[in-house]
Design a protein around this motif. Sequence first.
Motif, short mmCIF file in Angstrom:
data_model
loop_
_atom_site.label_atom_id
_atom_site.label_comp_id
_atom_site.label_asym_id
_atom_site.label_seq_id
_atom_site.Cartn_x
_atom_site.Cartn_y
_atom_site.Cartn_z
N CYS A 50 49.65 -30.64 57.64
CA CYS A 50 50.40 -29.83 58.60
C CYS A 50 49.47 -29.50 59.78
O CYS A 50 48.36 -29.01 59.60
CB CYS A 50 50.89 -28.55 57.93
N TYR A 51 49.97 -29.74 60.96
CA TYR A 51 49.13 -29.58 62.15
C TYR A 51 48.95 -28.11 62.51
O TYR A 51 49.87 -27.31 62.43
CB TYR A 51 49.73 -30.34 63.33
N TYR A 52 47.74 -27.81 62.93
CA TYR A 52 47.38 -26.45 63.34
C TYR A 52 46.60 -26.53 64.64
O TYR A 52 45.69 -27.34 64.79
CB TYR A 52 46.52 -25.77 62.27
N ARG A 53 46.98 -25.68 65.58
CA ARG A 53 46.24 -25.56 66.84
C ARG A 53 46.08 -24.08 67.14
O ARG A 53 47.07 -23.35 67.22
CB ARG A 53 47.00 -26.27 67.95
N ALA A 54 44.85 -23.63 67.26
CA ALA A 54 44.59 -22.20 67.48
C ALA A 54 45.27 -21.70 68.74
O ALA A 54 45.84 -20.61 68.77
CB ALA A 54 43.09 -21.94 67.54
N ASP A 55 45.21 -22.49 69.81
CA ASP A 55 45.91 -22.18 71.06
C ASP A 55 46.08 -23.48 71.82
O ASP A 55 45.65 -24.54 71.37
CB ASP A 55 45.17 -21.13 71.90
N GLU A 56 46.73 -23.42 72.97
CA GLU A 56 47.06 -24.64 73.69
C GLU A 56 45.84 -25.36 74.23
O GLU A 56 45.91 -26.54 74.62
CB GLU A 56 48.01 -24.32 74.84
N HIS A 57 44.69 -24.69 74.24
CA HIS A 57 43.47 -25.32 74.75
C HIS A 57 42.58 -25.85 73.63
O HIS A 57 41.53 -26.43 73.91
CB HIS A 57 42.68 -24.31 75.59
N SER A 58 42.97 -25.62 72.39
CA SER A 58 42.14 -26.01 71.25
C SER A 58 42.58 -27.37 70.71
O SER A 58 43.74 -27.77 70.87
CB SER A 58 42.25 -24.96 70.14
N PRO A 59 41.67 -28.07 70.03
CA PRO A 59 42.05 -29.36 69.42
C PRO A 59 42.98 -29.14 68.23
O PRO A 59 43.01 -28.06 67.62
CB PRO A 59 40.70 -29.93 68.97
#
Length: 301
Positions: A110-119
Amino acid sequence: EAPKGPPGKWIDAATTEHGDLLDIIRESLGLRSFREVAEEARRFLKLPRSERQSSPTLVRPTVPAGSQKAALRLFAISNPIGGTAVETYLQRRGISRIHDDGSLRFHPRCYYRADEHSPTETWPAMIARVTDLDGRITGVHRTWLDPGDFDRKRLGKAPLDTPRRAMGDLLGNAVRFGVVDDVLAAGEGLETMLSLRHVLPTLPMAAALSASHLAAMLLPTGLRRLYIARDADAAGDAAQAILTQRAEAVNIEVIPLSPQLGDFNEDLQIFGSDALRAAMRLQLAPEDFVRFLHRSTVTAG
């Protein structure tokens, strides 16, 4: 098999025949541009790169990020929890008998991205189905898991800033276990309610996922008695007070269920199943002890 025709048109065919895939890729990865989505689709479908860009007019409108439809699709592409990291995670938290009625699923990446600027990262995740009173899926709740480590601080959740996130329409709705007749137990967290479900598998339950959502949870028609499984903190006290007022205003009897420690999962881990079952015997109404706790004990035996 790749569509036939000039290589430059292959991704156009993919957008037409695999529109749902593009939507799932966009939502799962948190991608914003069509170019990023198309590139990931090419990789997934093993299509060659095209020298020209696809016409944006051939792309169906994508599902809005975090929407109810996106939540429905994420739940649909997830798997049953048997033999997965979800089952292991819950068992490590003392919930060896998981009576989830299909409300929980497992996504291995499951994909996780801390914020829109993070990988973008991928972690195994527990996916919980949020439904309305009619059983329609309105959202999902994701708990990202650490597949290799379980410590007393994170309790098996992935080492992320926010290892729990919800998407879709949560207000008034809940993750539901069992079919409600006239008695319901409601609380905040999934692990809290699954801990009670561990010793009371025949009592219908609902996890609202937060104190504020518990206070606003819609109550089913015909409900006669509501048990509120409160967390022992200020937010839990406030949620209990508001939900009690709302329930009593429509002539529903309210009985609080109080843990000895911070919540019922902590009680289960520290004191064990027998102690939690004994505590519930003292807090349930006598007729509900016979109806739910005694029946559950006989079934478990």
